[in-house]
Design an enzyme around this catalytic site. Structure first.
Site, PDB file in Angstrom:
ATOM      1  N   VAL A 173      37.626  33.926  37.193  1.00 16.55           N
ATOM      2  CA  VAL A 173      38.685  33.111  37.801  1.00 16.55           C
ATOM      3  C   VAL A 173      39.519  34.008  38.708  1.00 16.55           C
ATOM      4  O   VAL A 173      39.947  35.094  38.304  1.00 16.55           O
ATOM      5  CB  VAL A 173      39.577  32.451  36.728  1.00 16.55           C
ATOM      6  CG1 VAL A 173      40.776  31.771  37.373  1.00 16.55           C
ATOM      7  CG2 VAL A 173      38.774  31.432  35.927  1.00 16.55           C
ATOM      8  N   GLY A 209      42.811  38.386  38.865  1.00 17.57           N
ATOM      9  CA  GLY A 209      41.527  37.778  38.509  1.00 17.57           C
ATOM     10  C   GLY A 209      41.221  38.111  37.056  1.00 17.57           C
ATOM     11  O   GLY A 209      41.797  39.032  36.482  1.00 17.57           O
ATOM     12  N   LYS A 210      40.339  37.359  36.441  1.00 18.40           N
ATOM     13  CA  LYS A 210      39.935  37.645  35.062  1.00 18.40           C
ATOM     14  C   LYS A 210      38.640  36.898  34.785  1.00 18.40           C
ATOM     15  O   LYS A 210      38.311  35.917  35.460  1.00 18.40           O
ATOM     16  CB  LYS A 210      41.008  37.174  34.083  1.00 18.40           C
ATOM     17  CG  LYS A 210      41.042  37.967  32.783  1.00 18.40           C
ATOM     18  CD  LYS A 210      41.728  39.302  32.977  1.00 18.40           C
ATOM     19  CE  LYS A 210      41.867  40.046  31.662  1.00 18.40           C
ATOM     20  NZ  LYS A 210      42.702  41.255  31.778  1.00 18.40           N
ATOM     21  N   GLY A 211      37.923  37.340  33.769  1.00 18.81           N
ATOM     22  CA  GLY A 211      36.687  36.636  33.433  1.00 18.81           C
ATOM     23  C   GLY A 211      35.998  37.284  32.250  1.00 18.81           C
ATOM     24  O   GLY A 211      36.589  38.066  31.512  1.00 18.81           O
TER      25      GLY A 211
END
Length: 434
Positions: free
Chosen positions: A73, A118-120
């Site tokens: 994301v 952002g991250k995921g």
């Protein structure tokens, strides 16, 4: 309201709590209202820019094929490329990734870095797979993400259950998909790599060192001597270990630790290095450590201590356990460990909280240094890195602490206000395309 499993334990009991996205939005709205954020910019920052979901097949050691689900994301890139970790955990889902990406936007902005959030990660229990399987899963995930990541677009880093080895596999896979003449120029597609593969000396301890520094700065502001102060740590991975390591050097006493396997306490002190070596030889578990006694999961946060460091997963301190916390200070080593209801209880009780977007930002600051090092073809020495990190963390802490006092607000709201104002300024100066 969503229902998640109370994480760190091997229990089946479900506890109803607010989702992580509910928490981060409540925190955001509180700060946005305090600074009278422009309604149009509030609309933009309330949503994510991009949400990537990939399903990809991987061949297991026994020849069977499993299909995995991965997420990335990208929340906002007004200040620069997306930046944030990848975690391998059964709780990874799109809601958690959205919340964590948003927190990363505030964290990088607060630290004054040229990044967005952002991250995921992958919805997976890595303990059920061999190292060779995890390598194939990681490489296939990287290939599936393709150009959704990149050294000037979106730069992943380690997070829960991922490591420098994971980053080395991602970097190698990504570089291998570039034309030969461009491969070395893409080394900074990830940060948190091993020292020998473009990593930064000191990156391994940067997050934990930042947590320690935040506690030290808070103690100095409040005329507190850390020597002899008791502290407990939830999560004894990279962050929990290094925070404990540096606190012990200042004379603080570790009296309780909780990990995914259980909880322990000591009437005197738990030697950090001894516990680290024990866990290493005990498949990562602290359970059964000599010179300690077991504690039930529900009693851990109520242990007698001066400082509590939640350094594991989100939603750990809630309205249910916050009334029993004896610590005077909560230093958030994890992302989102204290939910909104739990925080209200703590603040009403006069317990100070150093918020995650400040307290654990040493990791992303270290990542920024690594990114610069790779980008410029330089090699930085450990003492240089630690001095730069100390200076950066001190600047951020002072800004937040002073703003909270001036405005008469808690440190989390202060940190959010400072972070959001910087992004608001960028939008006002640049305008909205077209």
């Amino acid at each position: 309201m969503t229902t998640i499993t109370a994480d760190l334990k091997k229990e089946t009991k479900k506890v109803p709590v607010k989702g992580m996205m509910d928490n981060v939005m409540e925190q955001f709205n509180s700060a946005a209202n305090h600074i009278n954020l422009h309604p149009n910019i509030k609309k933009i920052l309330s949503i994510t820019n991009n949400e990537i979901l990939v399903n990809f097949p991987v061949k297991m050691d026994n020849g069977d094929v499993e299909v995995f689900t991965g997420y990335r994301v990208q929340h906002n890139s007004a200040l620069g490329p997306y930046k944030g970790g990848l975690r391998y955990h059964p709780t990874v889902d799109i809601d958690a990734a959205r919340a964590l990406a948003m927190w990363m936007t505030w964290k990088t902005s607060l630290a004054g870095l040229p990044y967005g959030g952002g991250k995921g990660g992958i919805k997976i229990d890595p303990s059920k797979y061999s190292e060779s399987e995890l390598e194939r899963i990681t490489r296939r995930f990287t290939y599936a993400l393709a150009d959704n990541i990149g050294p000037e677009h979106d730069i992943p880093a380690p997070d829960v259950n991922t490591s420098s080895q994971t980053m080395a596999w991602i970097a190698d896979t990504y570089m291998s998909t570039r034309p030969p003449a461009e491969r070395s120029a893409n080394q900074h597609v990830v940060t948190g790599k091993p020292d020998g593969s473009g990593g930064l000396e000191g990156r391994d301890r940067a997050t934990g060192y930042g947590v320690y520094l935040s506690i030290k700065f808070w103690a100095k502001k409040n005329n507190v001597n850390l020597k002899g102060k008791k502290y407990i740590v939830q999560g004894f991975g990279n962050v929990g270990y290094w925070a404990s390591y540096f606190l012990e050097k200042d004379g603080a006493l570790l009296v309780g630790v909780q990990d995914a396997y259980g909880s322990i306490k000591s009437a005197n002190t738990i030697k950090v290095e001894d516990l680290f070596n024990y866990a290493k030889a005990n498949k990562g578990s602290i359970v059964g450590f000599p010179y300690s006694e077991p504690v039930s999961k529900n009693d851990f946060f109520s242990l007698d201590c001066d400082i509590c460091i939640p350094a594991a997963l989100g939603n750990q301190i809630t309205s249910e356990n916050a009334p029993f916390i004896k610590a005077k200070l909560i230093a958030e080593g994890a992302n989102g460990p204290t939910n909104v209801e739990g925080e209200k209880v703590l603040l009403e009780r006069g317990i100070a909280i150093i918020p995650d977007i400040l307290c654990n930002s040493g990791g992303v600051v270290g990542s920024y240094f690594e990114w610069l090092q790779n980008r410029n073809g330089e090699i930085w020495q450990l003492d240089e890195v630690m001095a730069k990190l100390d200076k950066k963390m001190q600047e951020s802490f002072n800004k937040v602490y002073d703003y909270s006092k001036e405005e008469g607000i808690d440190m989390r709201t202060a940190a959010f206000c400072i972070a959001i104002k910087r992004i608001e300024k960028a939008y006002i100066q640049r305008g909205i395309f077209p």
